[in-house]
Design an enzyme around this catalytic site. Structure first.
Site, PDB file in Angstrom:
ATOM      1  N   LYS A 243       0.825  -1.206   0.000  1.00  0.00           N
ATOM      2  CA  LYS A 243       0.000   0.000   0.000  1.00  0.00           C
ATOM      3  C   LYS A 243       0.860   1.257   0.000  1.00  0.00           C
ATOM      4  O   LYS A 243       0.641   2.185  -0.774  1.00  0.00           O
ATOM      5  CB  LYS A 243      -0.940  -0.011   1.200  1.00  0.00           C
ATOM      6  CG  LYS A 243      -1.935   1.140   1.221  1.00  0.00           C
ATOM      7  CD  LYS A 243      -2.741   1.173   2.514  1.00  0.00           C
ATOM      8  CE  LYS A 243      -3.606  -0.035   2.680  1.00  0.00           C
ATOM      9  NZ  LYS A 243      -4.489   0.050   3.875  1.00  0.00           N
TER      10      LYS A 243
ATOM     11  N   GLU B  93      10.281  -5.611   3.762  1.00  0.00           N
ATOM     12  CA  GLU B  93      10.519  -6.913   3.140  1.00  0.00           C
ATOM     13  C   GLU B  93      10.108  -6.905   1.671  1.00  0.00           C
ATOM     14  O   GLU B  93      10.831  -7.422   0.805  1.00  0.00           O
ATOM     15  CB  GLU B  93       9.745  -8.011   3.888  1.00  0.00           C
ATOM     16  CG  GLU B  93      10.164  -8.194   5.336  1.00  0.00           C
ATOM     17  CD  GLU B  93       9.351  -7.355   6.312  1.00  0.00           C
ATOM     18  OE1 GLU B  93       9.355  -7.661   7.504  1.00  0.00           O
ATOM     19  OE2 GLU B  93       8.719  -6.360   5.861  1.00  0.00           O
TER      20      GLU B  93
ATOM     21  N   GLY C 207      -4.868  -4.732   5.674  1.00  0.00           N
ATOM     22  CA  GLY C 207      -4.035  -5.665   4.924  1.00  0.00           C
ATOM     23  C   GLY C 207      -4.555  -7.087   4.930  1.00  0.00           C
ATOM     24  O   GLY C 207      -4.614  -7.750   3.896  1.00  0.00           O
ATOM     25  N   ARG C 208      -4.963  -7.591   6.099  1.00  0.00           N
ATOM     26  CA  ARG C 208      -5.399  -8.984   6.184  1.00  0.00           C
ATOM     27  C   ARG C 208      -6.811  -9.170   5.652  1.00  0.00           C
ATOM     28  O   ARG C 208      -7.313 -10.311   5.615  1.00  0.00           O
ATOM     29  CB  ARG C 208      -5.283  -9.492   7.616  1.00  0.00           C
ATOM     30  CG  ARG C 208      -6.003  -8.666   8.665  1.00  0.00           C
ATOM     31  CD  ARG C 208      -5.573  -9.063  10.069  1.00  0.00           C
ATOM     32  NE  ARG C 208      -6.092  -8.186  11.097  1.00  0.00           N
ATOM     33  CZ  ARG C 208      -5.549  -7.019  11.458  1.00  0.00           C
ATOM     34  NH1 ARG C 208      -4.481  -6.575  10.818  1.00  0.00           N
ATOM     35  NH2 ARG C 208      -6.073  -6.295  12.423  1.00  0.00           N
TER      36      ARG C 208
ATOM     37  N   GLU D 245      -3.645 -11.644  14.320  1.00  0.00           N
ATOM     38  CA  GLU D 245      -3.297 -10.231  14.173  1.00  0.00           C
ATOM     39  C   GLU D 245      -4.481  -9.347  14.520  1.00  0.00           C
ATOM     40  O   GLU D 245      -4.310  -8.207  14.969  1.00  0.00           O
ATOM     41  CB  GLU D 245      -2.810  -9.951  12.745  1.00  0.00           C
ATOM     42  CG  GLU D 245      -2.119  -8.600  12.581  1.00  0.00           C
ATOM     43  CD  GLU D 245      -1.399  -8.469  11.250  1.00  0.00           C
ATOM     44  OE1 GLU D 245      -0.235  -8.893  11.161  1.00  0.00           O
ATOM     45  OE2 GLU D 245      -2.005  -7.937  10.299  1.00  0.00           O
TER      46      GLU D 245
ATOM     47  N   HIS E 117      -1.932 -38.321  11.556  1.00  0.00           N
ATOM     48  CA  HIS E 117      -0.692 -39.049  11.793  1.00  0.00           C
ATOM     49  C   HIS E 117       0.400 -38.140  12.354  1.00  0.00           C
ATOM     50  O   HIS E 117       1.578 -38.492  12.338  1.00  0.00           O
ATOM     51  CB  HIS E 117      -0.217 -39.707  10.496  1.00  0.00           C
ATOM     52  CG  HIS E 117      -1.172 -40.735   9.974  1.00  0.00           C
ATOM     53  ND1 HIS E 117      -1.053 -42.076  10.249  1.00  0.00           N
ATOM     54  CD2 HIS E 117      -2.295 -40.605   9.218  1.00  0.00           C
ATOM     55  CE1 HIS E 117      -2.041 -42.738   9.674  1.00  0.00           C
ATOM     56  NE2 HIS E 117      -2.813 -41.868   9.043  1.00  0.00           N
TER      57      HIS E 117
ATOM     58  N   LYS F  10       9.180  -3.839  13.663  1.00  0.00           N
ATOM     59  CA  LYS F  10       9.730  -3.122  12.506  1.00  0.00           C
ATOM     60  C   LYS F  10      10.637  -1.975  12.960  1.00  0.00           C
ATOM     61  O   LYS F  10      11.713  -1.752  12.407  1.00  0.00           O
ATOM     62  CB  LYS F  10       8.597  -2.555  11.644  1.00  0.00           C
ATOM     63  CG  LYS F  10       7.766  -3.587  10.917  1.00  0.00           C
ATOM     64  CD  LYS F  10       6.693  -2.881  10.101  1.00  0.00           C
ATOM     65  CE  LYS F  10       5.806  -3.860   9.372  1.00  0.00           C
ATOM     66  NZ  LYS F  10       4.744  -3.171   8.595  1.00  0.00           N
TER      67      LYS F  10
END
Length: 547
Positions: A206, A212, A267-268, A353, A384, A512
């Protein structure tokens, strides 16, 4: 407003809990042959069976009262109407507007945002049809066959889970890849298998400053330019999803290839926006619109169905029941479908979050548990791996089980075997195995008496382990859209009841900030700070290894 734990509805649940804590679901089912009919709900072809939960009719009634007393319905309307319910950033929360297929006006600060949304959707259709149809080609005339999405968090997890889940609907010859980790290995391993002349990069940020994402984007750009020898060709192979047009232009991306989204899209919750561009390129715009239609159908169900039949509401209330009264600090998600292998990772961000908070909307510290730890795996692999803990461990772990009735890849009887495991595991977790049943089983197997007594305690299963079963006809774009919207609304309802803001993430920002400070030390731009002895010791050790 009164504290959550002081509300009459909360007090009533506390009192009731002591009455039902010792009940066993095996007995509840034996006493009520209508339990499935009472404790199940359906939206389109999505069926939620929540009968295998440790509750009675009265438990469910009291939980629904809690939703009403905390004004979940009022907060729900504020969200859909574009009110600034993200109180710490004073923003609306309007991911629902992105899939508003009715196209009815949705206002933010007096402006209807639907024309902007529709404009970006049209831009996505035009661009994707050019790429998929072969009209948009690379700098040397090659068709685009590899799309690399560079993003992190919601700019990665949302599109990634959808593209993985919808692989059967993808265009033949089109491949999509996702780069998120700043570890250079992530990008490097993908670049080994693509050709620059047929690769399109999507830079999703954005602000166009996410550390990153931008480090990966600049590394990808450097690889592209060094391989092709052309700075000019960047414009044919890089597009952006961003609000920062200037920064994207400076990177070399043309303005017409920048896809906008807005600060009222968290964002999410952003895969419904232009962040979904890799989905559109991979599946086509028609399938993306089916995806939006499914989410819109769930939005309408969530907005209009009564609490007692409202699937997201029910899931949320059951989560409150176990988290806050049974002290269950985690929640497992088991998708009995290989295409949904990324679903637990997606839900981890969505839930943890959003509701990993300790401060109420009034700025006070909570005195109760909030968001659970979300984890899971695909069935039947999980059986398993960690199901031993679910069956005989000491920790309570409520779980969601999801499965389509029809497989996209029918191979013999394998899907029926998968379905039998799905049904058997939820029944086994609920029923358990009594001492008498275990003894009879061992006796029938001819186990000697002395050995039987040794084995017997290990063969007993307490049962009474709660699960929700979510079954649907098939996994297609519409159903997937509805399922993801279902979980979004579940998380929202829990945040309202816990009186927290589900739509900020200040905890992400602290890491950050500190990483930026330490990066300056690592780069030699400033002397080491007076850190704690652990951080200082690790920095010193790193300096001995890098020389």
């Amino acid at each position: 407003m009164p504290k959550l734990t002081e509300l009459p509805a909360w007090k009533a649940i506390e009192s009731h809990f002591t009455e039902v804590e010792g009940l066993h679901m095996r007995d509840l089912f034996a006493q009520d042959s209508q339990r499935f009919e009472k404790f199940s709900s359906q939206m389109d072809d999505i069926l939620l069976d929540f009968s295998k939960n440790r509750m009675t009719d009265e438990s469910f009634r009291l939980l629904c009262n809690l939703a009403r007393e905390t004004d979940v319905e009022g907060w729900r309307e504020q969200m859909f109407e574009g009110k600034a319910i993200n109180i710490s950033e004073y923003r609306p929360v309007l991911h629902t507007a992105l899939r508003n297929r009715s196209n009815k006006p949705v206002f933010v600060d007096g402006e209807d945002v639907m024309p902007k949304i529709n404009k970006v959707l049209q831009q996505m259709r035009y661009f994707s049809e050019r790429v998929r149809g072969g009209h948009w080609r690379g700098y040397s005339g090659h068709l685009i066959k590899d799309v690399i999405n560079i993003g992190i968090g919601g700019s990665d997890l949302g599109p990634h889970v959808v593209c993985d889940a919808m692989k059967p609907f993808a265009q033949r010859g089109m491949n999509v890849h996702f780069v998120s980790n700043v570890d250079p290995t992530h990008l490097s391993e993908i670049l080994k298998f693509v050709e620059p002349e047929s690769t399109l990069f999507i830079v999703s940020s954005k602000s166009f400053t996410t550390q990153e994402t931008m480090m990966n984007a600049h590394s990808a750009r450097q690889w592209f330019v060094s391989t092709t020898g052309s700075e000019k060709a960047v414009a044919k192979h890089f597009v952006a999803v961003s609000s920062n047009t200037q920064a994207a232009n400076e990177f070399g991306i043309l303005s017409e290839n920048i896809f906008e989204f807005w600060d009222w899209v968290g964002g999410r919750y952003s895969l419904w926006s232009a962040i979904g561009l890799p989905i559109v390129l991979y599946l086509g715009m028609d399938h993306f619109e089916d995806f939006l239609e499914g989410a819109y159908a769930m939005d309408e169900h969530f907005r209009n169905a009564p609490i007692e039949k409202n699937i997201p509401m029910i899931l949320a209330l059951l989560g409150i029941w176990y988290n806050n009264f049974f002290d269950a600090q985690s929640h497992a998600v088991m998708a009995y479908n290989q295409y949904l292998r990324r679903l637990p990772a997606y839900l981890q961000q969505l839930d943890m979050e959003s509701n990993g908070k300790t401060i109420t909307r009034q700025g006070e510290r909570v005195d109760y548990l909030t968001g659970p730890i979300i984890w899971g795996e695909t069935g039947s692999n999980c059986q398993h791996a960690f199901f031993q803990l679910l069956h005989q461990g000491t920790k309570p772990v409520p779980a969601d089980f999801l499965i389509p009735a029809r497989s996209k890849n029918p191979l013999g009887s394998q899907h029926k075997v998968l379905l039998s495991n799905f049904l058997a595991q939820t029944r086994a977790l609920m029923m358990g195995k009594t001492e008498a049943e275990a003894r009879q089983e061992l006796e029938s197997a001819g186990v000697a008496e002395d050995r039987l007594e040794e084995m017997l305690p290990h063969k007993i299963f307490e049962g009474n382990k709660p699960t929700n079963s979510i079954m649907f006809e098939k996994l297609d774009p519409r159903t997937l859209g509805a399922l993801l919207a279902m979980y979004e609304h579940k998380v929202f309802v829990q945040g309202v009841i816990w009186n927290i803001n589900s739509f900020d993430q200040w905890g992400v920002e602290l890491g950050k900030q500190l990483a930026g400070e330490i990066m300056q030390v690592l780069a030699g731009d400033q002397p080491p700070e007076d850190y704690d002895c652990s951080t200082s010791g690790l920095l010193d050790y790193y300096s001995t290894l890098k020389t």
